[in-house]
Design an enzyme around this catalytic site. Structure first.
Site, mmCIF file in Angstrom:
data_model
loop_
_atom_site.group_PDB
_atom_site.id
_atom_site.type_symbol
_atom_site.label_atom_id
_atom_site.label_comp_id
_atom_site.label_asym_id
_atom_site.label_seq_id
_atom_site.Cartn_x
_atom_site.Cartn_y
_atom_site.Cartn_z
ATOM 1 C CG HIS A 115 38.188 53.753 -0.571
ATOM 2 N ND1 HIS A 115 37.815 52.562 0.008
ATOM 3 C CD2 HIS A 115 37.302 53.988 -1.575
ATOM 4 C CE1 HIS A 115 36.731 52.106 -0.609
ATOM 5 N NE2 HIS A 115 36.405 52.943 -1.584
ATOM 6 C CD GLU B 137 29.429 51.718 1.886
ATOM 7 O OE1 GLU B 137 28.571 52.055 1.065
ATOM 8 O OE2 GLU B 137 30.615 52.066 1.835
ATOM 9 C CB CYS C 230 34.392 53.680 1.490
ATOM 10 S SG CYS C 230 33.535 52.578 0.395
ATOM 11 C CB SER D 263 31.989 56.441 -8.798
ATOM 12 O OG SER D 263 32.509 55.311 -9.455
HETATM 13 P P1 HMG Z 1 33.847 49.040 -16.770
HETATM 14 O O1 HMG Z 1 33.186 50.236 -17.306
HETATM 15 O O2 HMG Z 1 33.283 47.715 -17.151
HETATM 16 O O3 HMG Z 1 35.378 49.006 -17.127
HETATM 17 O O4 HMG Z 1 33.854 49.076 -15.177
HETATM 18 P P2 HMG Z 1 36.182 49.866 -18.213
HETATM 19 O O5 HMG Z 1 35.658 49.597 -19.557
HETATM 20 O O6 HMG Z 1 36.306 51.299 -17.742
HETATM 21 O O7 HMG Z 1 37.589 49.147 -18.056
HETATM 22 C C1 HMG Z 1 38.287 49.218 -16.843
HETATM 23 C C2 HMG Z 1 39.763 49.301 -17.195
HETATM 24 O O8 HMG Z 1 40.154 48.062 -17.799
HETATM 25 C C3 HMG Z 1 40.127 50.389 -18.215
HETATM 26 O O9 HMG Z 1 41.365 50.903 -17.832
HETATM 27 C C4 HMG Z 1 40.255 49.620 -19.509
HETATM 28 O O10 HMG Z 1 41.107 50.245 -20.448
HETATM 29 C C5 HMG Z 1 40.859 48.333 -19.002
HETATM 30 P P3 HMG Z 1 41.509 52.443 -17.363
HETATM 31 O O11 HMG Z 1 41.074 53.273 -18.502
HETATM 32 O O12 HMG Z 1 40.559 52.582 -16.189
HETATM 33 O O13 HMG Z 1 42.934 52.578 -16.994
HETATM 34 N N1 HMG Z 1 40.668 47.173 -19.890
HETATM 35 C C6 HMG Z 1 41.610 46.247 -20.122
HETATM 36 N N2 HMG Z 1 42.870 46.111 -19.653
HETATM 37 C C7 HMG Z 1 43.585 45.020 -20.070
HETATM 38 N N3 HMG Z 1 43.093 44.100 -20.934
HETATM 39 C C8 HMG Z 1 41.839 44.200 -21.410
HETATM 40 C C9 HMG Z 1 41.029 45.313 -21.006
HETATM 41 N N4 HMG Z 1 39.770 45.715 -21.268
HETATM 42 C C10 HMG Z 1 39.555 46.864 -20.589
HETATM 43 N N5 HMG Z 1 41.366 43.285 -22.260
HETATM 44 C C11 HMG Z 1 34.095 50.371 -13.163
HETATM 45 C C12 HMG Z 1 34.799 49.720 -14.348
HETATM 46 C C13 HMG Z 1 35.126 50.743 -12.107
HETATM 47 C C14 HMG Z 1 33.365 51.620 -13.645
HETATM 48 C C15 HMG Z 1 33.056 49.380 -12.569
HETATM 49 O O14 HMG Z 1 33.705 48.224 -12.126
HETATM 50 C C16 HMG Z 1 32.238 49.968 -11.425
HETATM 51 O O15 HMG Z 1 31.229 50.642 -11.635
HETATM 52 N N6 HMG Z 1 32.665 49.688 -10.143
HETATM 53 C C17 HMG Z 1 31.960 50.187 -8.956
HETATM 54 C C18 HMG Z 1 32.219 51.657 -8.695
HETATM 55 C C19 HMG Z 1 33.645 51.918 -8.239
HETATM 56 O O16 HMG Z 1 34.334 51.065 -7.746
HETATM 57 N N7 HMG Z 1 34.053 53.213 -8.332
HETATM 58 C C20 HMG Z 1 35.355 53.609 -7.857
HETATM 59 C C21 HMG Z 1 35.378 55.031 -7.288
HETATM 60 S S1 HMG Z 1 34.050 55.302 -6.126
HETATM 61 C C22 HMG Z 1 34.590 54.585 -4.624
HETATM 62 O O17 HMG Z 1 35.717 54.244 -4.487
HETATM 63 C C23 HMG Z 1 33.564 54.449 -3.541
HETATM 64 C C24 HMG Z 1 33.024 53.045 -3.343
HETATM 65 O O18 HMG Z 1 33.982 52.240 -2.693
HETATM 66 C C25 HMG Z 1 31.730 53.110 -2.535
HETATM 67 C C26 HMG Z 1 31.771 53.772 -1.170
HETATM 68 O O19 HMG Z 1 32.379 54.810 -0.931
HETATM 69 O O20 HMG Z 1 31.045 53.258 -0.325
HETATM 70 C C27 HMG Z 1 32.679 52.381 -4.661
#
Ligand code: HMG
Length: 405
Positions: free
Chosen positions: A233, A79, A111, A201
């Site tokens: 993935h 991609e 992906c 996502s």
């Molecule tokens: P965010 O919103 O900054 O993070 O981004 P958050 O606030 O949700 O925190 C993440 C986790 O860290 C949470 O745990 C928090 O509790 C924890 P969870 O509730 O998830 O279990 N946390 C802590 N833990 C320990 N100590 C601390 C602390 N603070 C918080 N101090 C997000 C997270 C994944 C949304 C962001 O990184 C993002 O947008 N990433 C890109 C999108 C993505 O990867 N999506 C995944 C599914 S889609 C997919 O897999 C397809 C893809 O590969 C693309 C394709 O297909 O081509 C992306």
């Protein structure tokens, strides 16, 4: 006759960023990145290690002279495409010296695309068991600087040779796919960075996994009962674990309840490589498979493994594979791990500088890299909008530091 992955290898670029340093620069608690997200490092690609160079470097060690005559298709999933017409596979066909009477095609569906290529390769070989197919996945994932997705970037390629009577993993012709038109993550052609609705996502990924597993259970309970491990993935290492926990919470079937405990126990080994590389989009699932093949001590021949492929947009598929006797003899584990250990760490400032670099979109010749600092394929120059690659047999100067100031 079985068909599947006969050989497999991955390649990562020579730079990485320690995510604790990124956390510090972004005024985040490092535990959020290393525990909350579950990533330790992310691979960073300089301009000369583009998707073609990385894929060629992943595939090169896999191919013997005979293979080049036996390969009928080069299937490239990405991609991170830089051309809407010419397939990246055509460059690879040339660089790797594949026989001329072959097909070379590029696949796209976020992906998931690597899985579409793998399925096409397996079906082709089922009809022509004496022939082989080369499947390549290669991507550089980019989100905005300081965005919440920034910590989930990465870069790398995975290559595999598909053949009859494979040495590593036989792929079952039985699988289950699912498609639903969604805007969780997408990248219109005029953008270098993806658009993403991060929370949605995550939710969609889990919902689709739970749905596919429920449907598979209805169709073939026996196979679910036999599954030793599920590979995911992995956009970041915690994602698959969240999906398994969602399955346990939402499906009360006693078999699922019993199996999720086993799958969670074996989950960490599927993430070890990804934690050091980051999201490599089309290759992430297969990097997780390699991680398991290297680190899973409880694996035995004929164990049944599942692969959950997910591509935003969204398309997903659950594949079933059967581990082959002596599979570890066919993996060059030492070389794979050495390349990770030998990478050079960047500072956040160096990473940000590399992030801003791009190839000028003019007619003029642009030398991307005069002399590579390590062996392998690299992008040498772009001239008249044409990319030219060079193979560097030896490292001209092993002590050379990176060229970023
Ligand atoms: P965010 O919103 O900054 O993070 O981004 P958050 O606030 O949700 O925190 C993440 C986790 O860290 C949470 O745990 C928090 O509790 C924890 P969870 O509730 O998830 O279990 N946390 C802590 N833990 C320990 N100590 C601390 C602390 N603070 C918080 N101090 C997000 C997270 C994944 C949304 C962001 O990184 C993002 O947008 N990433 C890109 C999108 C993505 O990867 N999506 C995944 C599914 S889609 C997919 O897999 C397809 C893809 O590969 C693309 C394709 O297909 O081509 C992306």
């Amino acid at each position: 006759m079985s068909v599947g992955i006969d050989r497999i290898n991955f390649y990562v670029p020579r730079f990485y960023l320690d995510l604790r340093e990124l956390a510090q620069a972004r005024q985040q608690d490092p535990d959020k990145y290393t525990i909350g997200i579950g990533q330790d490092q992310m691979a960073i690609a300089p301009l000369e290690q583009d998707i073609i160079a990385m894929a060629a470097n992943a595939a090169y060690p896999l191919l013997e002279e005979d293979d080049k005559d036996l390969i009928d298709m080069v299937l490239f999933a990405t991609e991170t495409s830089f051309d809407f017409s010419k397939a990246a596979a055509v460059y690879l066909h040339d660089l790797l010296g594949i026989q001329p009477y072959a097909r070379a095609v590029e696949f796209k569906e976020a992906c998931y695309a690597g899985t579409a290529a793998l399925q096409m390769a397996c079906d082709y070989v089922r009809l022509r068991p004496e022939r082989k197919v080369l499947v390549l996945t290669s991507d550089i994932s980019r989100y905005g600087l300081s965005s919440s997705g920034e910590v989930t970037q990465g870069a790398g390629a995975v290559a595999f040779v598909v053949s009859a009577n494979p040495s590593i993993l036989a792929i079952s012709s039985q699988s289950l796919a699912y498609t639903s038109n969604q805007f969780d993550f997408w990248r219109p052609y005029y953008r270098r960075e993806a658009l993403v609705d991060g929370k949605f996502s995550n939710q969609l990924y889990q919902d689709i996994f739970v749905r596919l597993m429920g449907q598979f259970l209805n169709i073939d309970r026996e196979t679910i009962a036999e599954l030793e491990t599920i590979h995911f993935h992995l956009p970041y290492s915690k994602m698959g674990m969240k999906a398994l926990k969602a399955l346990r919470d939402q499906n009360s079937d006693s078999l699922i309840q019993e199996k999720v405990d086993l799958w969670l126990e074996r989950y960490p080994q599927t993430t070890y490589l990804g934690r050091r590389v980051g999201n490599i989009y089309t290759g992430s699932l297969y990097l997780s498979l390699i991680s398991s093949l290297i680190y899973q001590e409880s694996f035995e021949p004929s164990h049944k493994l599942a692969l959950f492929s997910y591509g935003s947009g969204a398309v997903a598929e659950l594949l079933i594979g059967e581990l082959q006797d002596g599979y570890q003899k066919h993996l060059d584990i030492e070389s794979m791990l050495d390349q990770l250990d030998q990478r050079q760490a960047l500072t956040v400032a160096q990473y940000e500088q590399l992030y801003q670099e791009s190839i000028p979109v003019t007619e003029d010749e642009f030398i991307v890299c005069q002399q590579a600092t390590e062996p392998g394929f690299y992008l040498h120059r772009v001239d008249g909008h044409r990319r030219f690659y060079i193979f560097n047999k030896i490292n001209p100067n092993p002590k050379t530091e990176i060229r970023v100031e």
